[in-house]
Motif scaffolding. Structure first.
Motif, PDB file in Angstrom:
ATOM      1  N   GLN A   1      -4.172   7.719  -2.385  1.00  0.00           N
ATOM      2  CA  GLN A   1      -4.054   8.769  -1.385  1.00  0.00           C
ATOM      3  C   GLN A   1      -4.249   8.177   0.013  1.00  0.00           C
ATOM      4  O   GLN A   1      -5.114   7.310   0.204  1.00  0.00           O
ATOM      5  CB  GLN A   1      -5.101   9.857  -1.628  1.00  0.00           C
ATOM      6  CG  GLN A   1      -4.924  10.596  -2.945  1.00  0.00           C
ATOM      7  CD  GLN A   1      -3.557  11.253  -3.052  1.00  0.00           C
ATOM      8  OE1 GLN A   1      -3.098  11.948  -2.134  1.00  0.00           O
ATOM      9  NE2 GLN A   1      -2.885  11.022  -4.185  1.00  0.00           N
ATOM     10  N   PRO A   2      -3.476   8.630   0.995  1.00  0.00           N
ATOM     11  CA  PRO A   2      -3.600   8.064   2.344  1.00  0.00           C
ATOM     12  C   PRO A   2      -5.024   8.095   2.884  1.00  0.00           C
ATOM     13  O   PRO A   2      -5.464   7.144   3.549  1.00  0.00           O
ATOM     14  CB  PRO A   2      -2.668   8.963   3.183  1.00  0.00           C
ATOM     15  CG  PRO A   2      -1.642   9.437   2.207  1.00  0.00           C
ATOM     16  CD  PRO A   2      -2.373   9.618   0.914  1.00  0.00           C
ATOM     17  N   GLU A   3      -5.751   9.176   2.606  1.00  0.00           N
ATOM     18  CA  GLU A   3      -7.115   9.281   3.131  1.00  0.00           C
ATOM     19  C   GLU A   3      -8.086   8.294   2.477  1.00  0.00           C
ATOM     20  O   GLU A   3      -9.198   8.093   2.969  1.00  0.00           O
ATOM     21  CB  GLU A   3      -7.644  10.710   2.968  1.00  0.00           C
ATOM     22  CG  GLU A   3      -7.697  11.218   1.539  1.00  0.00           C
ATOM     23  CD  GLU A   3      -6.422  11.924   1.110  1.00  0.00           C
ATOM     24  OE1 GLU A   3      -6.496  12.720   0.144  1.00  0.00           O
ATOM     25  OE2 GLU A   3      -5.353  11.685   1.725  1.00  0.00           O
ATOM     26  N   ASP A   4      -7.654   7.685   1.372  1.00  0.00           N
ATOM     27  CA  ASP A   4      -8.517   6.716   0.697  1.00  0.00           C
ATOM     28  C   ASP A   4      -8.299   5.283   1.207  1.00  0.00           C
ATOM     29  O   ASP A   4      -8.998   4.360   0.797  1.00  0.00           O
ATOM     30  CB  ASP A   4      -8.273   6.749  -0.817  1.00  0.00           C
ATOM     31  CG  ASP A   4      -8.732   8.067  -1.434  1.00  0.00           C
ATOM     32  OD1 ASP A   4      -9.690   8.656  -0.890  1.00  0.00           O
ATOM     33  OD2 ASP A   4      -8.139   8.486  -2.440  1.00  0.00           O
ATOM     34  N   ILE A   5      -7.328   5.099   2.084  1.00  0.00           N
ATOM     35  CA  ILE A   5      -7.065   3.762   2.629  1.00  0.00           C
ATOM     36  C   ILE A   5      -8.136   3.419   3.661  1.00  0.00           C
ATOM     37  O   ILE A   5      -8.385   4.181   4.598  1.00  0.00           O
ATOM     38  CB  ILE A   5      -5.676   3.705   3.287  1.00  0.00           C
ATOM     39  CG1 ILE A   5      -4.588   3.992   2.247  1.00  0.00           C
ATOM     40  CG2 ILE A   5      -5.439   2.347   3.950  1.00  0.00           C
ATOM     41  CD1 ILE A   5      -3.200   4.143   2.842  1.00  0.00           C
ATOM     42  N   ASP A   6      -8.814   2.292   3.461  1.00  0.00           N
ATOM     43  CA  ASP A   6      -9.835   1.835   4.398  1.00  0.00           C
ATOM     44  C   ASP A   6      -9.693   0.330   4.610  1.00  0.00           C
ATOM     45  O   ASP A   6      -8.733  -0.288   4.143  1.00  0.00           O
ATOM     46  CB  ASP A   6     -11.239   2.195   3.903  1.00  0.00           C
ATOM     47  CG  ASP A   6     -11.536   1.653   2.508  1.00  0.00           C
ATOM     48  OD1 ASP A   6     -10.791   0.752   2.035  1.00  0.00           O
ATOM     49  OD2 ASP A   6     -12.512   2.095   1.886  1.00  0.00           O
ATOM     50  N   GLU A   7     -10.648  -0.261   5.317  1.00  0.00           N
ATOM     51  CA  GLU A   7     -10.582  -1.690   5.598  1.00  0.00           C
ATOM     52  C   GLU A   7     -10.539  -2.525   4.319  1.00  0.00           C
ATOM     53  O   GLU A   7      -9.815  -3.524   4.233  1.00  0.00           O
ATOM     54  CB  GLU A   7     -11.784  -2.125   6.453  1.00  0.00           C
ATOM     55  CG  GLU A   7     -11.755  -1.627   7.878  1.00  0.00           C
ATOM     56  CD  GLU A   7     -12.448  -0.278   8.029  1.00  0.00           C
ATOM     57  OE1 GLU A   7     -12.646   0.423   6.998  1.00  0.00           O
ATOM     58  OE2 GLU A   7     -12.777   0.078   9.178  1.00  0.00           O
ATOM     59  N   GLN A   8     -11.304  -2.108   3.322  1.00  0.00           N
ATOM     60  CA  GLN A   8     -11.324  -2.846   2.059  1.00  0.00           C
ATOM     61  C   GLN A   8      -9.967  -2.791   1.366  1.00  0.00           C
ATOM     62  O   GLN A   8      -9.506  -3.786   0.796  1.00  0.00           O
ATOM     63  CB  GLN A   8     -12.412  -2.290   1.141  1.00  0.00           C
ATOM     64  CG  GLN A   8     -12.567  -3.091  -0.153  1.00  0.00           C
ATOM     65  CD  GLN A   8     -13.679  -2.552  -1.034  1.00  0.00           C
ATOM     66  OE1 GLN A   8     -14.273  -1.519  -0.751  1.00  0.00           O
ATOM     67  NE2 GLN A   8     -13.972  -3.259  -2.115  1.00  0.00           N
TER      68      GLN A   8
ATOM     69  N   ILE B   1       0.839  -1.200   0.000  1.00  0.00           N
ATOM     70  CA  ILE B   1       0.000   0.000   0.000  1.00  0.00           C
ATOM     71  C   ILE B   1       0.880   1.259   0.000  1.00  0.00           C
ATOM     72  O   ILE B   1       0.606   2.228  -0.723  1.00  0.00           O
ATOM     73  CB  ILE B   1      -0.951  -0.010   1.209  1.00  0.00           C
ATOM     74  CG1 ILE B   1      -1.998  -1.133   1.041  1.00  0.00           C
ATOM     75  CG2 ILE B   1      -1.648   1.336   1.377  1.00  0.00           C
ATOM     76  CD1 ILE B   1      -2.842  -1.373   2.277  1.00  0.00           C
ATOM     77  N   ALA B   2       1.950   1.213   0.787  1.00  0.00           N
ATOM     78  CA  ALA B   2       2.864   2.367   0.856  1.00  0.00           C
ATOM     79  C   ALA B   2       3.498   2.652  -0.502  1.00  0.00           C
ATOM     80  O   ALA B   2       3.699   3.825  -0.870  1.00  0.00           O
ATOM     81  CB  ALA B   2       3.941   2.114   1.902  1.00  0.00           C
ATOM     82  N   GLU B   3       3.815   1.599  -1.245  1.00  0.00           N
ATOM     83  CA  GLU B   3       4.387   1.775  -2.587  1.00  0.00           C
ATOM     84  C   GLU B   3       3.395   2.480  -3.507  1.00  0.00           C
ATOM     85  O   GLU B   3       3.784   3.330  -4.318  1.00  0.00           O
ATOM     86  CB  GLU B   3       4.787   0.419  -3.173  1.00  0.00           C
ATOM     87  CG  GLU B   3       6.034  -0.197  -2.547  1.00  0.00           C
ATOM     88  CD  GLU B   3       7.294   0.595  -2.854  1.00  0.00           C
ATOM     89  OE1 GLU B   3       7.310   1.368  -3.836  1.00  0.00           O
ATOM     90  OE2 GLU B   3       8.268   0.459  -2.096  1.00  0.00           O
ATOM     91  N   LYS B   4       2.115   2.153  -3.382  1.00  0.00           N
ATOM     92  CA  LYS B   4       1.093   2.797  -4.212  1.00  0.00           C
ATOM     93  C   LYS B   4       0.936   4.270  -3.832  1.00  0.00           C
ATOM     94  O   LYS B   4       0.737   5.131  -4.696  1.00  0.00           O
ATOM     95  CB  LYS B   4      -0.236   2.059  -4.071  1.00  0.00           C
ATOM     96  CG  LYS B   4      -0.239   0.690  -4.728  1.00  0.00           C
ATOM     97  CD  LYS B   4      -1.614   0.041  -4.681  1.00  0.00           C
ATOM     98  CE  LYS B   4      -1.595  -1.296  -5.404  1.00  0.00           C
ATOM     99  NZ  LYS B   4      -2.921  -1.966  -5.373  1.00  0.00           N
ATOM    100  N   VAL B   5       1.031   4.539  -2.521  1.00  0.00           N
ATOM    101  CA  VAL B   5       0.956   5.934  -2.072  1.00  0.00           C
ATOM    102  C   VAL B   5       2.167   6.712  -2.589  1.00  0.00           C
ATOM    103  O   VAL B   5       2.050   7.844  -3.092  1.00  0.00           O
ATOM    104  CB  VAL B   5       0.887   6.001  -0.533  1.00  0.00           C
ATOM    105  CG1 VAL B   5       1.009   7.450  -0.058  1.00  0.00           C
ATOM    106  CG2 VAL B   5      -0.425   5.392  -0.021  1.00  0.00           C
ATOM    107  N   LYS B   6       3.329   6.090  -2.490  1.00  0.00           N
ATOM    108  CA  LYS B   6       4.571   6.719  -2.953  1.00  0.00           C
ATOM    109  C   LYS B   6       4.518   7.036  -4.444  1.00  0.00           C
ATOM    110  O   LYS B   6       4.998   8.081  -4.899  1.00  0.00           O
ATOM    111  CB  LYS B   6       5.742   5.782  -2.657  1.00  0.00           C
ATOM    112  CG  LYS B   6       7.109   6.322  -3.042  1.00  0.00           C
ATOM    113  CD  LYS B   6       8.197   5.310  -2.692  1.00  0.00           C
ATOM    114  CE  LYS B   6       9.572   5.808  -3.101  1.00  0.00           C
ATOM    115  NZ  LYS B   6      10.628   4.803  -2.777  1.00  0.00           N
ATOM    116  N   ALA B   7       3.885   6.132  -5.205  1.00  0.00           N
ATOM    117  CA  ALA B   7       3.791   6.318  -6.655  1.00  0.00           C
ATOM    118  C   ALA B   7       2.667   7.274  -7.045  1.00  0.00           C
ATOM    119  O   ALA B   7       2.501   7.592  -8.233  1.00  0.00           O
ATOM    120  CB  ALA B   7       3.585   4.968  -7.328  1.00  0.00           C
ATOM    121  N   GLY B   8       1.883   7.716  -6.074  1.00  0.00           N
ATOM    122  CA  GLY B   8       0.782   8.625  -6.353  1.00  0.00           C
ATOM    123  C   GLY B   8      -0.471   7.938  -6.845  1.00  0.00           C
ATOM    124  O   GLY B   8      -1.434   8.598  -7.248  1.00  0.00           O
ATOM    125  N   ALA B   9      -0.490   6.602  -6.789  1.00  0.00           N
ATOM    126  CA  ALA B   9      -1.662   5.849  -7.259  1.00  0.00           C
ATOM    127  C   ALA B   9      -2.737   5.717  -6.188  1.00  0.00           C
ATOM    128  O   ALA B   9      -3.860   5.301  -6.483  1.00  0.00           O
ATOM    129  CB  ALA B   9      -1.223   4.460  -7.718  1.00  0.00           C
TER     130      ALA B   9
END
Length: 261
Positions: free
Chosen positions: A174-181, A164-172
């Motif tokens: 956003q941290p606020e979009d991370i949820d249980e799903q 997940i961190a790699e996707k955030v780093k790549a801009g794919a």
């Protein structure tokens, strides 16, 4: 016809009356007690693992007949490498022996093999046995027999967070979009959806702990601990544990209609 199961109490047999409409879709089992089973018989620990393999076969077929969708078995944890080398080597050799004899029966029972864990860290022979079993049963569309092999719940969550961190780093992402799903989609059980999370978790041998197994996925699982050692665990024991599950009042943090009144 729904199969009848019987348990023995005080030398008397009692029928286990299961509701076929309330069979848990996903059952996870911590298969514990192989070593103690062997020690009680003055046998080497590996004898318990060998007998436990036969139990896997019987419980797999019983679960499939009951209509279970996913059966997840904790076969080898990321911590089990700490065991004596001879025992680890025996355990690493078990998958090839197991699948060589059992794959035809799995196909006959329409059971599909899945393996989750850090398979790339397994010995080549073990990896090949796993890949062959997956390939040989890929056309089966009945129950999924899911082995947790070189698996650990904490390591799984760490791996998911890294992805997940790699996707955030790549801009794919956003941290606020991370949820249980989001997290569930990055766990090793994602391929088991919609049955990714066990409804029932069973641990044999009398121990009452989770041992780093499916830590995220069992948030609302019903837990059943049985004193039966894994090599002695039989389809009747599985039926009894499912019966215990069916008697539970599952509220998922809320209230049922009777309690709301």
């Amino acid at each position: 016809m729904f199969e009848k199961f019987f348990k023995t109490n005080a030398n008397q047999q009692e029928e286990v009356d299961l509701d076929e409409n309330k069979i848990p879709t996903h059952i996870a089992i911590i298969m514990d007690g192989n070593g103690r089973w062997a020690q009680k018989r003055h046998l080497p620990r590996v004898a318990g693992h060998k007998q436990g393999m036969e139990t896997v076969k019987e419980i797999t077929k019983a679960a499939s007949k009951l209509g279970v969708k996913v059966l997840t078995l904790y076969a080898f944890s990321t911590e089990n490498w700490k065991r004596p080398a001879a025992e680890v080597n025996f355990l690493m050799d078990l998958p090839s022996k197991f699948f060589d004899t059992f794959v035809p029966e799995l196909v006959e029972n329409n059971v599909k093999v899945n393996v989750m864990g850090y398979v790339d860290q397994l010995p080549p022979k073990t990896r090949q046995a796993v890949f062959d079993a997956i390939e040989d049963t890929k056309e089966c569309d009945g129950m999924i027999l899911n082995f947790a092999l070189n698996y650990g719940g904490q390591a799984e969550i760490v791996s998911a967070m890294q992805a997940i961190a790699e996707k955030v780093k790549a801009g794919a992402l956003q941290p606020e979009d991370i949820d249980e799903q989001t997290i569930s989609q990055h766990l090793m059980t994602n391929t088991l959806a919609p049955y990714a999370n066990p409804e029932l978790l069973i641990r044999t041998s009398g121990e009452e702990r989770i041992s780093n197994f499916l830590l995220w996925q069992i948030a609302y699982s019903e837990l059943v601990f049985t004193d039966v050692l894994w090599p002695d665990y039989a389809p009747a024991n599985l039926a009894e544990d499912i019966y215990q599950f069916q008697k539970r009042n599952r509220r998922f943090g809320g209230l049922n209609k009777e309690e709301e009144k």
